[in-house]
Write an enzyme that holds these catalytic residues in place. Structure first.
Site, PDB file in Angstrom:
ATOM      1  N   ASP A 179      -2.881  -8.782   9.596  1.00  0.00           N
ATOM      2  CA  ASP A 179      -2.194  -9.898   8.934  1.00  0.00           C
ATOM      3  C   ASP A 179      -2.387 -11.174   9.752  1.00  0.00           C
ATOM      4  O   ASP A 179      -1.973 -11.228  10.914  1.00  0.00           O
ATOM      5  CB  ASP A 179      -0.703  -9.546   8.825  1.00  0.00           C
ATOM      6  CG  ASP A 179       0.130 -10.685   8.269  1.00  0.00           C
ATOM      7  OD1 ASP A 179      -0.440 -11.674   7.779  1.00  0.00           O
ATOM      8  OD2 ASP A 179       1.372 -10.555   8.322  1.00  0.00           O
ATOM      9  N   SER A 216       6.862 -12.366   4.225  1.00  0.00           N
ATOM     10  CA  SER A 216       6.293 -13.649   4.632  1.00  0.00           C
ATOM     11  C   SER A 216       7.409 -14.654   4.953  1.00  0.00           C
ATOM     12  O   SER A 216       8.291 -14.341   5.736  1.00  0.00           O
ATOM     13  CB  SER A 216       5.370 -14.162   3.522  1.00  0.00           C
ATOM     14  OG  SER A 216       4.607 -15.245   3.971  1.00  0.00           O
TER      15      SER A 216
END
Ligand SMILES: *[C@@H]1O[C@H](CO)[C@@H](O)[C@H](O)[C@H]1NC(C)=O
Ligand SMILES: *[C@@H]1O[C@H](CO)[C@@H](O)[C@H](O)[C@H]1NC(C)=O
Ligand SMILES: *[C@@H]1O[C@H](CO)[C@@H](O)[C@H](O)[C@H]1NC(C)=O
Ligand SMILES: *[C@@H]1O[C@H](CO)[C@@H](O)[C@H](O)[C@H]1NC(C)=O
Ligand SMILES: *[C@@H]1O[C@H](CO)[C@@H](O)[C@H](O)[C@H]1NC(C)=O
Ligand SMILES: *[C@@H]1O[C@H](CO)[C@@H](O)[C@H](O)[C@H]1NC(C)=O
Ligand SMILES: *[C@@H]1O[C@H](CO)[C@@H](O)[C@H](O)[C@H]1NC(C)=O
Ligand SMILES: *[C@@H]1O[C@H](CO)[C@@H](O)[C@H](O)[C@H]1NC(C)=O
Ligand SMILES: *[C@@H]1O[C@H](CO)[C@@H](O)[C@H](O)[C@H]1NC(C)=O
Ligand SMILES: *[C@@H]1O[C@H](CO)[C@@H](O)[C@H](O)[C@H]1NC(C)=O
Length: 524
Positions: free
Chosen positions: A456, A193
Site C-alpha cells: 500500500d 484510508s
C-alpha cells in the site's frame, strides 16, 4: 474512465466503476476511494431479513438531521445521507457503521453486504450495517456550495462529532431501530484510508461511542511532504521498470534544471505536451505511477494502467528487460510513445495539456467550481488545512521515480488559487496540531483493530510505516497482509490472497471476542 461492465452469475454481482468524474479521474493527490474499483450489489431475488421478510432495496437513501456546527447547535441541521440494511440482524447484535470518506457515497452499497468486511462481520455477529456519507461530500452538505465561507465547518473534528451524534440520535428504519444507541447496543466503526484515520481519531477523541473499530490502511499520521508514497511503489514495482523510470526522471530533472531551452523543447516535443510550466510537466508524469493505487489482489477489483505502462517500457521485440532495465534511451522513447498513444487520450480525452495538467490558471474550473459534490475541492480543503500528504519527489540522495521538482510548494501554491479567501500565501498544513489532537502514529486505544497492506503506497503514514516499530497488542492489534490500499475490506481479495484471508479471519475473530465482553458504558 469508461464504465467497465462485467457480470458473474456465481457472485450475483455486476462490477463497474462507480464514483463521480472527479473521483474516477483524480488529477491531483489521489487518496483512498478514488482508486478502488467499487462494485454495485445486484441480487438474484429479493433481499430478506432472518425472518424471511423482504427488505427495502440496498440503494434506498435515508436522511439524518445532522448538526451543521457541533459547537453551536443553534445553527441548525442539514440532511446527511445514509444507507442501511438489517439482512443479518438479530436483537442485541452490533450496529456496524462505515463512512466511505472523501467522496460521494452513492454506490457504496457493497459496504452493507458480505462482499465487504462490514457485511462479513454483520453475518458473523448478527449485526446491522450502515453507510453514512461524510459531510461536504456527495449531497451531504450544510450549504448549497463549497465556498470558503461554507467550508468553515469542514474539519476533522466536525466529522468525528457527526459520527457520534449520528450514533446517539438516529432512529434506524429497522424493527427496534429506535432503541439501539451506543448506551444500549454495541456499535462498530469501520473505515479505510482517510476514513480509516477518522476511525482511529474517533476512538481517541470519543472512546465510548464505538465499542470496537477497524481501521484499514488508516492514514493516521499527517505529514506535509509525503514522498514515502512513491518510495513504497519504487520498492515493490518490477525492478526493471523502477530502474528505467528512475533513469527517465533523472534525465528530465537534469534537463529541466539546466536552463537549456533547446533540450527542454526536445522533451516537450517528444511527449507532444507544450505545457508552460515545467513543474506541471513533471507532475503530469506522476500519473502513470499513481496508477499503482488502482491495484488490488482480486482482478475484479483492480483497475489500473500500471502494468501496461511498465510493459510498454520493459518489453521490446518480445523480450523483457533485465532488472537494470533497457536504459534511458529506450525508456524515454517508450514512455513518450505510451503517453501519446495510450495514457494522454485515456486521462485527458480531448482536453489540451494546459487544461488537463496546468495548475497556474486561477480562472480554471478546477479552482473556481464551487458546486457541491466536487470531492476534489472538499478533499483539498482538508489537505491544505489539516493533513498535508503532498505526494512529492524523494529528497536528494534517495532514488526517485517522480520528479524532484515536485515538492510541497507545488501543492501549497494551489491551495491559494483554490481558496483565495482563506489563504493569502501558500499555507503549511497544520499537521502537528492534527497529530497532537488525535495521536497520529502514537494512538493508544481499546478495541481498535489496524489492518495494513505491505504494498500500500499509503502504508508509510499508517501505523505500519517503514522505520517505525509500533507493537501489536491484544487491545490494539496491528495486522499486515501483502495487499494494497484497503485490500482487507473487500471479500474478493481474501479469496485470491491467503495473507488477506488471514487478516480478515483474525479481524473477525477479534471482533467476536471483543463483543462477547460488551456492557453498556455505564457499567464499564
Ligand atoms: C423476527 O421475528 C421476531 C419474532 O416475531 C421478532 O421479535 C423480530 O423483531 C423479527 N426480526 C426482524 C429483524 O424483523
Ligand atoms: C436502486 O436500484 C434499482 C435497481 O438497480 C434501480 O432501478 C433504482 O432506480 C435505484 N434507486 C435509487 C434510489 O437509486
Ligand atoms: C453472503 O450473503 C448471502 C446472502 O445475502 C449468502 O447467500 C451468501 O452465502 C453469503 N456469503 C458467504 C460467503 O457467506
Ligand atoms: C454559498 O452559499 C451561502 C449559503 O447558502 C450563500 O450565502 C453564499 O452567497 C453562497 N456563496 C457563493 C459564492 O455562491
Ligand atoms: C520486467 O518488467 C516486466 C514487465 O513490466 C515484468 O513483468 C517483469 O517481472 C520485470 N522483470 C524484472 C526482472 O524486473
Ligand atoms: C542544449 O541541448 C541541446 C539538445 O540536447 C544540445 O545539443 C546542446 O549542446 C545543449 N547546449 C548546451 C549549452 O549544453
Ligand atoms: C499533439 O498535440 C496536439 C494538441 O495539443 C494534437 O492536435 C496533435 O494531434 C498531437 N500530435 C500527435 C502526433 O499526436
Ligand atoms: C512476438 O511474438 C508473437 C507471438 O508470440 C509473434 O507473433 C511475433 O512475430 C513476435 N514478434 C517479434 C518481433 O519477434
Ligand atoms: C484560464 O482558464 C479560463 C477558464 O477556463 C480560460 O478561459 C482561459 O483561457 C485560461 N487562460 C489561459 C492562459 O489558459
Ligand atoms: C512540527 O513540529 C516539529 C517539532 O517541533 C517541527 O520541527 C516542525 O517544523 C513542525 N511542522 C510543521 C509543519 O509545523
Amino acid at each position: 474512465m469508461a464504465a467497465i461492465m462485467r457480470t458473474s452469475a456465481i457472485l450475483l454481482l455486476a462490477l463497474f466503476v462507480v464514483g463521480t468524474d472527479a473521483l474516477s479521474r483524480p488529477r491531483h493527490r489521489p487518496i483512498g476511494r478514488s482508486y478502488v474499483k467499487r462494485t454495485e450489489v445486484q441480487r438474484n431475488g429479493p433481499l430478506v431479513d432472518l425472518n424471511g421478510t423482504e427488505l427495502p432495496p440496498l440503494n434506498t437513501t435515508y436522511f439524518f438531521d445532522q448538526l451543521i456546527d457541533h459547537d453551536n447547535p443553534s445553527l441548525g441541521t442539514f440532511k446527511q445521507r445514509y444507507w442501511h440494511t438489517w439482512e443479518f440482524y438479530e436483537t442485541g447484535g452490533p450496529i456496524i457503521l462505515t463512512t466511505p470518506g472523501e467522496g460521494n457515497a452513492e454506490g457504496s452499497e457493497d459496504f452493507l453486504v458480505n462482499s465487504t468486511i462490514d457485511g462479513m462481520i454483520a453475518q458473523e455477529l448478527s449485526g446491522a450495517t450502515i453507510v453514512l456519507e461524510h459531510r461536504y461530500y456527495g449531497l451531504s452538505n450544510p450549504y448549497n456550495n463549497l465556498s470558503v465561507a461554507s467550508l468553515q465547518y469542514h474539519t476533522i473534528q466536525q466529522a468525528i462529532d457527526d459520527l457520534a451524534y449520528f450514533a446517539y440520535n438516529v432512529k434506524l428504519p429497522m424493527p427496534g431501530g429506535d432503541n439501539v444507541t451506543p448506551d444500549v447496543a454495541p456499535w462498530i466503526l469501520i473505515g479505510g484510508s482517510y476514513a480509516g484515520a477518522l476511525t482511529s481519531f474517533t476512538k481517541v477523541n470519543k472512546p465510548d461511542v464505538f465499542y470496537a473499530a477497524w481501521s484499514s490502511s488508516g492514514v493516521v499520521e499527517s505529514i506535509v511532504n509525503y514522498w514515502g508514497y512513491f518510495d513504497i511503489i519504487r520498492k515493490h514495482m518490477p525492478q526493471n521498470c523502477s530502474s528505467d523510470v528512475q533513469a527517465v526522471i533523472g534525465h528530465i530533472d537534469d534537463v529541466f534544471t539546466s536552463g537549456n531551452d533547446t533540450a527542454i523543447t526536445v522533451i516537450k516535443d517528444l511527449f507532444n505536451m507544450s505545457l508552460t510550466h515545467l513543474d506541471d510537466f513533471a507532475s503530469a508524469l506522476q500519473n502513470p505511477i499513481w496508477e499503482w493505487q488502482g491495484l488490488q489482489p482480486s482482478s475484479d477489483l483492480s483497475d489500473s494502467l500500471f502494468f501496461p505502462f511498465c510493459d510498454a517500457l520493459e518489453v521490446k521485440d518480445n523480450q523483457t528487460a533485465p532488472p537494470e532495465g533497457w536504459g534511458l534511451e529506450n525508456a524515454l522513447n517508450a514512455w513518450a510513445g505510451f503517453w501519446q498513444e495510450t495514457y494522454y487520450p485515456y486521462f485527458c480525452g480531448d482536453e489540451d495539456a494546459e487544461t488537463c495538467f496546468g495548475t497556474y490558471n486561477a480562472s480554471s474550473a478546477y479552482y473556481t467550481d464551487l458546486a457541491v459534490n466536487n470531492a476534489d475541492r472538499s478533499w483539498n480543503w482538508i489537505v491544505c488545512n489539516q493533513m498535508g500528504f503532498n505526494q512529492d519527489g524523494a529528497p536528494d540522495g534517495v532514488p526517485t521515480i517522480v520528479s524532484r521538482l515536485i515538492q510541497p510548494d507545488y501543492w501549497e501554491r494551489q491551495c491559494v488559487l483554490m481558496f483565495p479567501e482563506a489563504f493569502s500565501s501558500p499555507p503549511t498544513p497544520r499537521v502537528n496540531e492534527t497529530n497532537a489532537a488525535y495521536q497520529g502514529w502514537f494512538v493508544k486505544s481499546d478495541r481498535l483493530f489496524f489492518a495494513n497492506g505491505e504494498r500500500d503506497p499509503w502504508r508509510d503514514v499508517t501505523i505500519s510505516a517503514d522505520g517505525t516499530d509500533f507493537k501489536s497488542t491484544s487491545t490494539q492489534p496491528i495486522v499486515m497482509g501483502d495487499g494494497f490500499h484497503c485490500s482487507d475490506m473487500f471479500a474478493p481479495n481474501g479469496e485470491v490472497d491467503s495473507t488477506i484471508a488471514a487478516v480478515q479471519a483474525q479481524g473477525l475473530a477479534t471482533m467476536k471476542s471483543w463483543l462477547e465482553t460488551w456492557e453498556p458504558p455505564t457499567r464499564r
